[in-house]
Design a protein around this motif. Structure first.
Motif, PDB file in Angstrom:
ATOM      1  N   PRO A 174       0.816  -1.222   0.000  1.00  0.00           N
ATOM      2  CA  PRO A 174       0.000   0.000   0.000  1.00  0.00           C
ATOM      3  C   PRO A 174       0.847   1.268   0.000  1.00  0.00           C
ATOM      4  CG  PRO A 174      -0.876  -1.610   1.547  1.00  0.00           C
ATOM      5  CD  PRO A 174       0.436  -2.148   1.079  1.00  0.00           C
ATOM      6  N   SER A 175       1.946   1.262   0.744  1.00  0.00           N
ATOM      7  CA  SER A 175       2.796   2.446   0.802  1.00  0.00           C
ATOM      8  C   SER A 175       3.421   2.741  -0.558  1.00  0.00           C
ATOM      9  CB  SER A 175       3.896   2.253   1.844  1.00  0.00           C
ATOM     10  OG  SER A 175       4.694   1.126   1.538  1.00  0.00           O
ATOM     11  N   ALA A 176       3.812   1.681  -1.284  1.00  0.00           N
ATOM     12  CA  ALA A 176       4.387   1.871  -2.618  1.00  0.00           C
ATOM     13  C   ALA A 176       3.346   2.413  -3.581  1.00  0.00           C
ATOM     14  CB  ALA A 176       4.951   0.550  -3.137  1.00  0.00           C
ATOM     15  N   ALA A 177       2.102   1.917  -3.460  1.00  0.00           N
ATOM     16  CA  ALA A 177       1.025   2.395  -4.327  1.00  0.00           C
ATOM     17  C   ALA A 177       0.735   3.866  -4.060  1.00  0.00           C
ATOM     18  CB  ALA A 177      -0.233   1.563  -4.107  1.00  0.00           C
ATOM     19  N   ARG A 178       0.713   4.244  -2.791  1.00  0.00           N
ATOM     20  CA  ARG A 178       0.477   5.657  -2.446  1.00  0.00           C
ATOM     21  C   ARG A 178       1.599   6.532  -2.965  1.00  0.00           C
ATOM     22  NH1 ARG A 178      -1.318   3.404   2.504  1.00  0.00           N
ATOM     23  NH2 ARG A 178       0.732   3.782   3.443  1.00  0.00           N
ATOM     24  N   SER A 179       2.839   6.055  -2.848  1.00  0.00           N
ATOM     25  CA  SER A 179       3.992   6.802  -3.338  1.00  0.00           C
ATOM     26  C   SER A 179       3.901   7.017  -4.848  1.00  0.00           C
ATOM     27  CB  SER A 179       5.279   6.052  -2.984  1.00  0.00           C
ATOM     28  OG  SER A 179       6.404   6.679  -3.560  1.00  0.00           O
ATOM     29  N   THR A 180       3.503   5.978  -5.567  1.00  0.00           N
ATOM     30  CA  THR A 180       3.373   6.090  -7.019  1.00  0.00           C
ATOM     31  C   THR A 180       2.291   7.097  -7.389  1.00  0.00           C
ATOM     32  OG1 THR A 180       4.111   3.810  -7.339  1.00  0.00           O
ATOM     33  CG2 THR A 180       2.886   4.826  -9.148  1.00  0.00           C
ATOM     34  N   ARG A 181       1.177   7.063  -6.680  1.00  0.00           N
ATOM     35  CA  ARG A 181       0.107   8.026  -6.947  1.00  0.00           C
ATOM     36  C   ARG A 181       0.578   9.456  -6.706  1.00  0.00           C
ATOM     37  NH1 ARG A 181      -3.264   3.926  -4.649  1.00  0.00           N
ATOM     38  NH2 ARG A 181      -3.138   4.896  -2.588  1.00  0.00           N
TER      39      ARG A 181
ATOM     40  N   LEU B 272       7.061  12.223 -12.765  1.00  0.00           N
ATOM     41  CA  LEU B 272       6.255  11.468 -13.715  1.00  0.00           C
ATOM     42  C   LEU B 272       7.051  10.311 -14.301  1.00  0.00           C
ATOM     43  CD1 LEU B 272       3.732  11.001 -15.388  1.00  0.00           C
ATOM     44  CD2 LEU B 272       4.518  12.783 -16.973  1.00  0.00           C
ATOM     45  N   ALA B 273       8.318  10.559 -14.606  1.00  0.00           N
ATOM     46  CA  ALA B 273       9.163   9.493 -15.161  1.00  0.00           C
ATOM     47  C   ALA B 273       9.276   8.318 -14.200  1.00  0.00           C
ATOM     48  CB  ALA B 273      10.552  10.054 -15.485  1.00  0.00           C
ATOM     49  N   ILE B 274       9.459   8.618 -12.919  1.00  0.00           N
ATOM     50  CA  ILE B 274       9.561   7.549 -11.921  1.00  0.00           C
ATOM     51  C   ILE B 274       8.227   6.809 -11.815  1.00  0.00           C
ATOM     52  CG2 ILE B 274       9.961   7.019  -9.491  1.00  0.00           C
ATOM     53  CD1 ILE B 274      11.783   9.519  -9.412  1.00  0.00           C
ATOM     54  N   GLY B 275       7.128   7.575 -11.833  1.00  0.00           N
ATOM     55  CA  GLY B 275       5.821   6.957 -11.772  1.00  0.00           C
ATOM     56  C   GLY B 275       5.556   6.041 -12.960  1.00  0.00           C
ATOM     57  N   ILE B 276       5.979   6.473 -14.145  1.00  0.00           N
ATOM     58  CA  ILE B 276       5.825   5.635 -15.340  1.00  0.00           C
ATOM     59  C   ILE B 276       6.668   4.370 -15.196  1.00  0.00           C
ATOM     60  CG2 ILE B 276       6.302   5.471 -17.816  1.00  0.00           C
ATOM     61  CD1 ILE B 276       5.724   8.481 -17.972  1.00  0.00           C
ATOM     62  N   GLY B 277       7.893   4.526 -14.701  1.00  0.00           N
ATOM     63  CA  GLY B 277       8.766   3.378 -14.522  1.00  0.00           C
ATOM     64  C   GLY B 277       8.172   2.332 -13.592  1.00  0.00           C
ATOM     65  N   ARG B 278       7.423   2.786 -12.599  1.00  0.00           N
ATOM     66  CA  ARG B 278       6.789   1.852 -11.667  1.00  0.00           C
ATOM     67  C   ARG B 278       5.516   1.240 -12.249  1.00  0.00           C
ATOM     68  NH1 ARG B 278       6.924   4.842  -5.735  1.00  0.00           N
ATOM     69  NH2 ARG B 278       9.193   4.999  -5.519  1.00  0.00           N
TER      70      ARG B 278
END
Length: 225
Positions: A17-24, A84-90
């Motif tokens: 959940p923490s990783a998902a929140r971080s990505t959001r 955004l780049a990091i979010g896309i990578g995830r």
């Protein structure tokens, strides 16, 4: 015992959940880059004496005593691009361009930061008091600014092309058309007579695309098209 092991396996395979929140959060930061840049630029365009969008590119707002505002704007927008780049990578797990896409968007973000760190030269009467003519010879930081901006938006155009191909492969017609149109606009050659207007249009198209793309990824929170 078997039930416990199965539950453990399923839990381990699920995203934390923490990783998902971080990505959001990263995707939200990426979505905000465009509105922040646009709001800052428009406010400066209408309030700074001597600025004429038909003659002066938005980057020229980074010159003069208030230039720090546009410099900060470039850096913040660049950080949004990197987020955004990091979010896309995830988010991108497989498919065409899954490695190239976050790299291209990351280059876009780095290019914006560099464009802020290396401001262009004052010319054509702006800021007020500057000779009303093009600069005779570009400074090293003016050259660095031009190169950084060109690389940034070229990289963004490539990212839009990658997304276009991904959408075509999934038969997502509307996203494919919009991403393709954005790439086409960004790749059009610059017109010396209308360069400042074209730069403004490129910025509007590019940041609209990044904002829409980031919001789309955040909404679905699933694999890229």
């Amino acid at each position: 015992m078997t039930t416990t092991a199965t539950t453990t396996t399923v839990t381990a395979g699920a995203p934390a959940p923490s990783a998902a929140r971080s990505t959001r959060r990263l995707l939200v930061a990426g979505a905000l880059a465009g509105p922040v840049f646009a709001a800052s630029a428009v406010l400066q365009i209408v309030t700074r004496d001597g600025f004429d969008i038909t003659r002066h590119p938005i980057s020229q707002l980074a010159t003069g005593s208030l230039g720090w505002i546009q410099i900060t704007t470039f850096v913040l927008a660049g950080l949004g691009g990197l987020s955004l780049a990091i979010g896309i990578g995830r988010t991108a797990r497989d498919g065409f361009g899954r490695r190239a896409l976050p790299i291209c968007v990351g280059v876009f973000g780095i290019g914006l930061i560099a464009a802020g760190v290396f401001p262009m030269d004052a010319e054509k009467g702006f800021p007020v008091g500057t000779p009303d003519r093009p600069v005779a010879e570009m400074s090293w930081h003016g050259v660095a600014h031009s190169v950084s901006a060109a690389v940034a938006f070229t990289a963004l155009a490539v990212a839009a092309v990658v997304v276009t191909v991904r959408c075509v492969r999934r038969r997502s017609v509307v996203p494919a058309v919009l991403s393709g149109a954005a790439a086409l606009v960004l790749l059009l050659p610059m017109s010396p007579e209308r360069m400042s207007i074209q730069i403004a249009v490129n910025g509007l198209v590019g940041f609209t695309w990044t904002t829409a793309f980031a919001l789309s990824l955040r909404r679905t929170r699933s694999e890229l098209p």
